[in-house]
Design a protein around this motif. Sequence first.
Motif, short mmCIF file in Angstrom:
data_model
loop_
_atom_site.label_atom_id
_atom_site.label_comp_id
_atom_site.label_asym_id
_atom_site.label_seq_id
_atom_site.Cartn_x
_atom_site.Cartn_y
_atom_site.Cartn_z
N MET A 188 -1.43 -13.62 1.02
CA MET A 188 -2.17 -13.55 -0.20
C MET A 188 -3.56 -13.00 0.13
N LYS A 189 -4.02 -12.12 -0.70
CA LYS A 189 -5.32 -11.49 -0.48
C LYS A 189 -6.11 -11.55 -1.78
N PHE A 190 -7.42 -11.79 -1.68
CA PHE A 190 -8.28 -11.84 -2.85
C PHE A 190 -9.26 -10.68 -2.82
N CYS A 191 -9.56 -10.17 -3.98
CA CYS A 191 -10.44 -9.02 -4.14
C CYS A 191 -11.87 -9.37 -3.74
N ASP A 192 -12.49 -8.49 -2.93
CA ASP A 192 -13.89 -8.69 -2.53
C ASP A 192 -14.85 -8.41 -3.68
N GLU A 193 -14.41 -7.64 -4.67
CA GLU A 193 -15.27 -7.26 -5.78
C GLU A 193 -15.33 -8.33 -6.87
N CYS A 194 -14.14 -8.80 -7.33
CA CYS A 194 -14.14 -9.73 -8.47
C CYS A 194 -13.52 -11.10 -8.15
N GLY A 195 -12.87 -11.26 -7.00
CA GLY A 195 -12.30 -12.54 -6.61
C GLY A 195 -10.89 -12.79 -7.11
N SER A 196 -10.30 -11.85 -7.85
CA SER A 196 -8.94 -12.02 -8.36
C SER A 196 -7.93 -11.81 -7.24
N MET A 197 -6.72 -12.32 -7.46
CA MET A 197 -5.66 -12.16 -6.47
C MET A 197 -5.18 -10.71 -6.49
N MET A 198 -4.99 -10.15 -5.30
CA MET A 198 -4.54 -8.77 -5.17
C MET A 198 -3.03 -8.74 -4.94
N LYS A 199 -2.41 -7.62 -5.32
CA LYS A 199 -0.97 -7.43 -5.14
C LYS A 199 -0.74 -6.21 -4.27
N SER A 200 0.46 -6.13 -3.69
CA SER A 200 0.82 -4.97 -2.88
C SER A 200 0.92 -3.75 -3.77
N GLY A 201 0.34 -2.66 -3.31
CA GLY A 201 0.43 -1.40 -4.04
C GLY A 201 1.74 -0.71 -3.73
N GLU A 202 1.97 0.44 -4.37
CA GLU A 202 3.19 1.20 -4.11
C GLU A 202 3.25 1.58 -2.64
N GLY A 203 4.40 1.45 -2.05
CA GLY A 203 4.56 1.73 -0.63
C GLY A 203 4.12 0.58 0.24
N GLU A 204 3.50 -0.41 -0.36
CA GLU A 204 3.05 -1.63 0.31
C GLU A 204 2.15 -1.36 1.51
N ASP A 205 1.40 -0.23 1.48
CA ASP A 205 0.47 0.04 2.57
C ASP A 205 -0.97 -0.29 2.19
N HIS A 206 -1.16 -0.82 0.97
CA HIS A 206 -2.49 -1.20 0.53
C HIS A 206 -2.41 -2.31 -0.52
N TRP A 207 -3.54 -2.98 -0.75
CA TRP A 207 -3.65 -4.03 -1.75
C TRP A 207 -4.33 -3.44 -2.99
N VAL A 208 -3.89 -3.88 -4.19
CA VAL A 208 -4.49 -3.42 -5.44
C VAL A 208 -4.84 -4.63 -6.29
N CYS A 209 -6.08 -4.62 -6.84
CA CYS A 209 -6.52 -5.69 -7.73
C CYS A 209 -6.15 -5.31 -9.16
N ASP A 210 -5.39 -6.18 -9.85
CA ASP A 210 -5.01 -5.90 -11.24
C ASP A 210 -6.20 -6.00 -12.18
N SER A 211 -7.21 -6.79 -11.82
CA SER A 211 -8.34 -7.01 -12.71
C SER A 211 -9.33 -5.85 -12.71
N CYS A 212 -9.78 -5.43 -11.52
CA CYS A 212 -10.83 -4.40 -11.47
C CYS A 212 -10.35 -3.08 -10.87
N GLY A 213 -9.11 -3.03 -10.35
CA GLY A 213 -8.57 -1.79 -9.80
C GLY A 213 -8.98 -1.50 -8.36
N ASN A 214 -9.72 -2.39 -7.72
CA ASN A 214 -10.14 -2.20 -6.34
C ASN A 214 -8.92 -2.08 -5.44
N GLU A 215 -8.95 -1.13 -4.49
CA GLU A 215 -7.85 -0.94 -3.55
C GLU A 215 -8.40 -1.02 -2.13
N ILE A 216 -7.66 -1.72 -1.26
CA ILE A 216 -8.01 -1.76 0.16
C ILE A 216 -6.74 -1.61 0.98
#
Length: 106
Positions: A1-29
């Motif tokens: 589980m990973k939390f967004c550094d920008e807004c603190g929301s829980m992040m989900k796996s992005g397409e291809g699962e090579d990055h995390w995406v925040c549903d709330s603010c759109g931040n990607e890491i």
Amino acid sequence: MKFCDECGSMMKSGEGEDHWVCDSCGNEIGRDDSDDEWTTQSQVESEIVDVSDAEDKGLPTTTAQCPECDNDQAYWYMQQIRAADESETRFFVCTECEHKWREDDH
């Protein structure tokens, strides 16, 4: 589980699962290998154990006369079935025939 550094929301796996995406603010890491150890599920073999014929029901026993078979031992438990300010109801289960009855405090 990973939390967004920008807004603190829980992040989900992005397409291809090579990055995390925040549903709330759109931040990607990007994801690194250490993230996988927390997100993968391991297969655990489980064995089904049939306890239907087990004698011990995990309940305490007491001396109580069964109205069905006249056995003098029963399992018992308490359960709140009326309003919270009312006393609990005591239920009995015969150790022989498994007949169930209840005793109310009056």
